[in-house]
Design a protein around this motif. Structure first.
Motif, mmCIF file in Angstrom:
data_model
loop_
_atom_site.group_PDB
_atom_site.id
_atom_site.type_symbol
_atom_site.label_atom_id
_atom_site.label_comp_id
_atom_site.label_asym_id
_atom_site.label_seq_id
_atom_site.Cartn_x
_atom_site.Cartn_y
_atom_site.Cartn_z
ATOM 1 N N ALA A 198 -4.211 6.662 14.336
ATOM 2 C CA ALA A 198 -5.634 6.309 14.216
ATOM 3 C C ALA A 198 -5.830 5.172 13.217
ATOM 4 O O ALA A 198 -6.573 4.222 13.481
ATOM 5 N N ALA A 199 -5.170 5.267 12.074
ATOM 6 C CA ALA A 199 -5.313 4.221 11.052
ATOM 7 C C ALA A 199 -4.828 2.876 11.576
ATOM 8 O O ALA A 199 -5.506 1.851 11.406
ATOM 9 N N LYS A 250 -8.094 -5.941 10.455
ATOM 10 C CA LYS A 250 -8.072 -6.174 9.014
ATOM 11 C C LYS A 250 -6.668 -6.303 8.450
ATOM 12 O O LYS A 250 -6.477 -6.888 7.387
ATOM 13 N N THR A 251 -5.679 -5.726 9.138
ATOM 14 C CA THR A 251 -4.318 -5.715 8.607
ATOM 15 C C THR A 251 -3.339 -5.444 9.743
ATOM 16 O O THR A 251 -3.737 -5.420 10.901
ATOM 17 N N THR A 252 -2.087 -5.245 9.381
ATOM 18 C CA THR A 252 -1.067 -4.939 10.388
ATOM 19 C C THR A 252 -0.531 -3.523 10.145
ATOM 20 O O THR A 252 -0.696 -2.966 9.052
ATOM 21 N N ALA A 253 0.154 -3.003 11.146
ATOM 22 C CA ALA A 253 0.764 -1.678 11.009
ATOM 23 C C ALA A 253 1.771 -1.673 9.856
ATOM 24 O O ALA A 253 1.818 -0.726 9.062
ATOM 25 N N LEU A 294 1.710 0.693 6.379
ATOM 26 C CA LEU A 294 2.821 1.544 5.942
ATOM 27 C C LEU A 294 3.361 1.090 4.590
ATOM 28 O O LEU A 294 3.714 1.922 3.740
ATOM 29 N N GLN A 295 3.415 -0.219 4.355
ATOM 30 C CA GLN A 295 3.852 -0.720 3.053
ATOM 31 C C GLN A 295 2.863 -0.313 1.959
ATOM 32 O O GLN A 295 3.269 -0.036 0.826
ATOM 33 N N LYS A 297 4.245 -3.170 -6.193
ATOM 34 C CA LYS A 297 4.200 -4.463 -5.496
ATOM 35 C C LYS A 297 5.458 -4.749 -4.683
ATOM 36 O O LYS A 297 5.424 -5.476 -3.699
ATOM 37 N N GLU A 298 6.565 -4.171 -5.083
ATOM 38 C CA GLU A 298 7.830 -4.370 -4.372
ATOM 39 C C GLU A 298 7.721 -3.912 -2.910
ATOM 40 O O GLU A 298 8.407 -4.448 -2.031
ATOM 41 N N ALA A 299 6.848 -2.970 -2.648
ATOM 42 C CA ALA A 299 6.698 -2.446 -1.281
ATOM 43 C C ALA A 299 6.282 -3.534 -0.298
ATOM 44 O O ALA A 299 6.691 -3.512 0.867
ATOM 45 N N TYR A 300 5.503 -4.503 -0.760
ATOM 46 C CA TYR A 300 4.983 -5.533 0.143
ATOM 47 C C TYR A 300 6.008 -6.628 0.454
ATOM 48 O O TYR A 300 5.813 -7.396 1.377
#
Length: 155
Positions: A22-23, A33-36, A40-41, A50-53
């Protein structure tokens, strides 16, 4: 044979799957607005900051794992309190919807402010209502349904 563990796992996995689909569908495709991967990141950033991105698909997979862990914890909690809270037994739909609101409150007013001390201000608007609705339908209802099915023969 019925199993508490299997019921909790199934409830958490189904709810987690419905919620993340759903998200992604709403925020990536409908609202654009964003990507999958970024969704998840963002979940992974609760641990990796910040390392996640900059971690690509690996961080997205960590985020997906964390997402399912959170869904399983909420499934476990509902399953555990179910026998002791009479309101939950009255109506699966009402208790599921209320539990979705409870999950939103816990995540948005307690967990996220602890993990991310600086968050954008919340406004009572369409995105807020949409996020609550997703949790009500995708987390609360499935968890309440699986739990009710498990306990029904015992009541």
């Amino acid at each position: 044979m019925r199993s508490k563990t299997k019921t909790i796992l199934l409830a958490g996995l189904v709810a987690g799957t419905f919620d993340i689909i759903a998200a992604i569908f709403v925020y990536s495709f409908i609202l654009d607005k964003t990507t999958a991967i970024k969704i998840l990141q963002s979940i992974a950033s609760g641990i990796f900051k910040k390392e996640a991105y900059s971690g690509g698909l690996q961080m997205a997979l960590y985020g997906l794992g964390l997402h399912y862990l959170i869904a399983l914890l909420f499934a476990w909690f509902y399953f555990t309190i179910y026998p002791y809270v009479p309101l939950l037994k009255k109506s699966t739909i009402i208790s599921g919807l209320l539990y979705g609101i409870f999950v939103w409150i816990i995540m948005n007013l307690i967990v996220l402010p602890i993990v991310f001390p600086i968050l954008p201000e919340k406004h009572f608007d369409f995105p807020l209502l949409l996020s609550i609705t997703i949790l009500m339908l995708c987390i609360g209802l499935p968890i309440a349904s699986f739990t009710k099915k498990y306990y029904s023969p015992l009541q």
